[in-house]
Write an enzyme that holds these catalytic residues in place. Structure first.
Site, short mmCIF file in Angstrom:
data_model
loop_
_atom_site.label_atom_id
_atom_site.label_comp_id
_atom_site.label_asym_id
_atom_site.label_seq_id
_atom_site.Cartn_x
_atom_site.Cartn_y
_atom_site.Cartn_z
N ASP A 148 4.52 -4.18 -7.37
CA ASP A 148 3.80 -3.02 -6.85
C ASP A 148 4.33 -1.72 -7.44
OD1 ASP A 148 5.99 -4.03 -4.99
OD2 ASP A 148 5.79 -1.99 -4.24
N ASN A 149 5.38 -1.80 -8.25
CA ASN A 149 5.92 -0.63 -8.94
C ASN A 149 5.68 -0.70 -10.44
OD1 ASN A 149 6.90 0.46 -6.55
ND2 ASN A 149 8.91 -0.48 -6.76
N GLY A 176 0.80 -1.22 0.00
CA GLY A 176 0.00 0.00 0.00
C GLY A 176 0.83 1.26 0.00
N ARG A 191 2.85 14.39 -7.28
CA ARG A 191 2.90 13.55 -8.47
C ARG A 191 1.56 13.58 -9.20
NH1 ARG A 191 5.70 7.92 -6.68
NH2 ARG A 191 3.68 7.53 -5.70
N ASP A 239 7.13 5.29 -9.68
CA ASP A 239 7.92 5.13 -8.45
C ASP A 239 9.43 5.21 -8.72
OD1 ASP A 239 5.68 5.02 -6.98
OD2 ASP A 239 5.75 2.89 -6.55
N ASP A 279 7.79 6.51 8.61
CA ASP A 279 7.20 7.77 9.07
C ASP A 279 6.35 8.47 8.01
OD1 ASP A 279 9.09 8.75 7.31
OD2 ASP A 279 10.39 9.60 8.86
N GLY A 280 6.31 7.91 6.80
CA GLY A 280 5.50 8.51 5.75
C GLY A 280 6.09 9.77 5.14
N ARG A 337 -1.57 -0.21 -9.91
CA ARG A 337 -0.41 -1.07 -10.15
C ARG A 337 -0.85 -2.52 -10.30
NH1 ARG A 337 3.26 1.98 -6.73
NH2 ARG A 337 2.23 3.96 -6.33
N GLY A 344 2.57 3.84 1.46
CA GLY A 344 3.10 4.10 2.79
C GLY A 344 3.51 5.54 3.02
#
Length: 518
Positions: free
Chosen positions: A270-271, A102, A195, A280, A137-138, A202, A104
């Site tokens: 996932d990319n 997900g 972005r 990404d 920490d995002g 994905r 992050g």
């Protein structure tokens, strides 16, 4: 032109699928939902470092005026019609199933509709934790944000399908990062990139739903994706026809990466975009010295799964994972048959692309042998890929000796050639010149074709590293120069950057090798 503040944002993804609307950003598994609401976490001070005027014009977005509009770019202000969320997806990472992943550190604010009726997702990367941040920490640091902002725009101007970047802001807050995961954590300046893409869907979005046996959600997502992004696909065989087109787009993307010498560095499923976009930007790099085994990612060692020369085969492998995710919706034999079209599509597109790089009028069966000779010779002598093909454009039509050939390409070489290597290069160029003599297009037309296919400027890692170091010192001269140079990569307007990678950059952290935190 409309302002970011006054726009009435669409939110068709979140209104079409089940999600977690609680706003709880505690890391957790979220079965049954495709997203979780995630409000950006405010930062100390949002300051604009870069704004893509060209992209803003395409979208019809007015440059921010005043601090409140700037605050949107840093997550400090969310308008009434936005619905910030993090998408839930899974993926295969370095060949192994990783389960739920997900967004992050990415938060989609909303969908911007242009005057022409096209819709684009606006997404902040580095705007704080989400339900999918796990132990992170995002946040994002200036280093990685500069790399993403510049490279996504550079790829656009190179003609490679890609997500875009609208803005880059600093946050006024330090972020703790261990760049190489070796226990040497340090504080770095924080930053956030906005972005832009029609969709950030994905392969992993579909893999997760299949893994959780949420067949109804999977069917709904596939149908929605086709109707929204592939509206020309109709009929009873929509799933297979859609997958075939994803196969074709992915094959085309791999060819484009090989054309310009781009190495993604972390081709996990996932990319991988279902729209065939480069997505990404992390530990990426352009190839300097031509090496099919080159990977810029320290996490990819020692196996080099995502090395430059392996990217096309990994594209095929990743598509196999997507095909497996679609098994509840389509016949296995049909999915396999569609997957197997990848090889023919890739090689056809690849040879056509190489023909353009070499300035050939067309590519015959005999030309594939010449192209293979180019590949083997370049891998053996390892010239600078970008400079070699530029020098090839200006190649005299008669070269009398190996010494003369080596001299012509001297500026592309990182090491002196052995006598055997010189002869190998001479043999290649002799065969190439012989082939040029059979071209049915003029020499000028051939050279023009090559100039349009072979970039003269690429955004090398050492240049990015220098620009980042300067920005951290409060200077932006090189950053601004690179921002201009990347817009005309096929011209000679910025030949101050037309040189091989300097020796000092060969081993310097952040230039030669990067990590997934880059």
């Amino acid at each position: 032109m409309e302002s970011l503040r006054s726009k009435n944002y669409k939110k068709e993804f979140v209104t079409s699928f089940p999600g977690d609307d609680s706003g709880n950003v505690t890391p957790r598994q979220t079965p049954g939902v495709l997203y979780s609401k995630a409000m950006p976490t405010p930062v100390e001070k949002v300051s604009l470092l870069a704004w893509s005027e060209e992209l803003a014009k395409e979208l019809g977005i007015q440059k921010p005026e005043g601090q409140q509009e700037l605050d949107i770019l840093g997550g400090n202000y969310v308008t009434d019609t936005m619905y910030p969320y993090a998408a839930c997806y899974a993926g295969h990472q370095f060949g192994s199933w990783a389960g739920q992943l997900g967004d992050g550190r990415a938060i989609t604010l909303g969908e911007w509709e242009t005057i022409a009726g096209q819709t684009y997702e606006l997404q902040l990367k580095g705007a704080g934790p989400t339900a999918y941040s796990r132990r992170a920490d995002g946040r994002a640091v200036l280093r990685s944000s500069v790399r993403e902002y510049l490279m996504s725009e550079a790829m656009h101007y190179l003609g490679v399908p890609t997500t875009r970047a609208l803005s880059l802001v600093t946050t006024g807050e330090p972020v703790l990062r261990d760049m190489f995961y070796n226990g040497n954590a340090a504080y770095e300046p924080g930053a956030i990139v906005m972005r832009v893409a029609p969709s950030f869907l994905r392969f992993g979005n579909f893999e997760l739903l299949n893994a959780r046996k949420e067949t109804e959600n999977l069917q709904q997502l596939v149908t929605w994706t086709i109707d929204r992004y592939y509206p020309h696909i109709t009929g009873e065989n929509k799933v297979i026809d859609w997958f075939k087109e994803v196969v074709e787009r992915t094959a085309g993307l791999m060819v484009e990466w090989q054309r310009v010498g781009f190495v993604h560095g972390v081709m996990n499923t996932d990319n991988m975009s279902v729209l065939g976009l480069t997505i990404d930007y992390g530990p990426y790099s352009f190839v300097d010295d031509f090496d099919p085994d080159f990977t810029p990612n320290t996490t990819d060692l020692p196996g080099r799964r995502y090395a430059f020369g392996k990217q096309p085969s990994i594209g095929y492998w990743n598509l196999g994972c997507l095909a497996a995710a679609l098994l509840p919706l389509a016949e296995k034999e049909q999915l396999l048959a569609a997957l197997e079209t990848y090889k023919e599509i890739y090689w056809k597109k690849y040879y056509q692309m190489m023909g353009r790089k070499l300035g050939l009028d067309k590519v015959t069966n005999q030309d594939t042998d010449l192209i293979t000779q180019f590949e083997k010779t370049l891998a053996a002598i390892k010239p600078d890929m970008t400079i070699f093909f530029q020098l090839l454009i200006e190649l005299p039509l008669y070269m009398a000796s190996a010494q003369e050939v080596t001299g012509h390409f001297k500026d592309s070489l990182y090491d002196d050639l052995t006598p055997e290597q010189s002869e190998q290069l001479y043999s290649l160029i002799s065969n190439y010149l012989e082939r040029l003599n059979t071209n049915t297009i003029t020499r000028a037309a051939s050279q023009e074709l090559m100039r349009k296919t072979n970039p003269r400027f690429v955004l090398r890692n050492y240049l990015l590293h220098q620009a980042i170091e300067e920005l951290e010192q409060g200077k932006n001269d090189l950053f601004l120069k690179l921002q201009q140079a990347l817009k005309t990569p096929y011209s000679n307007e910025h030949d101050a950057f037309f040189q091989t990678r300097p020796e000092w950059a060969s081993q310097k952290a952040g230039c030669s090798m990067l990590s997934c935190s880059s």
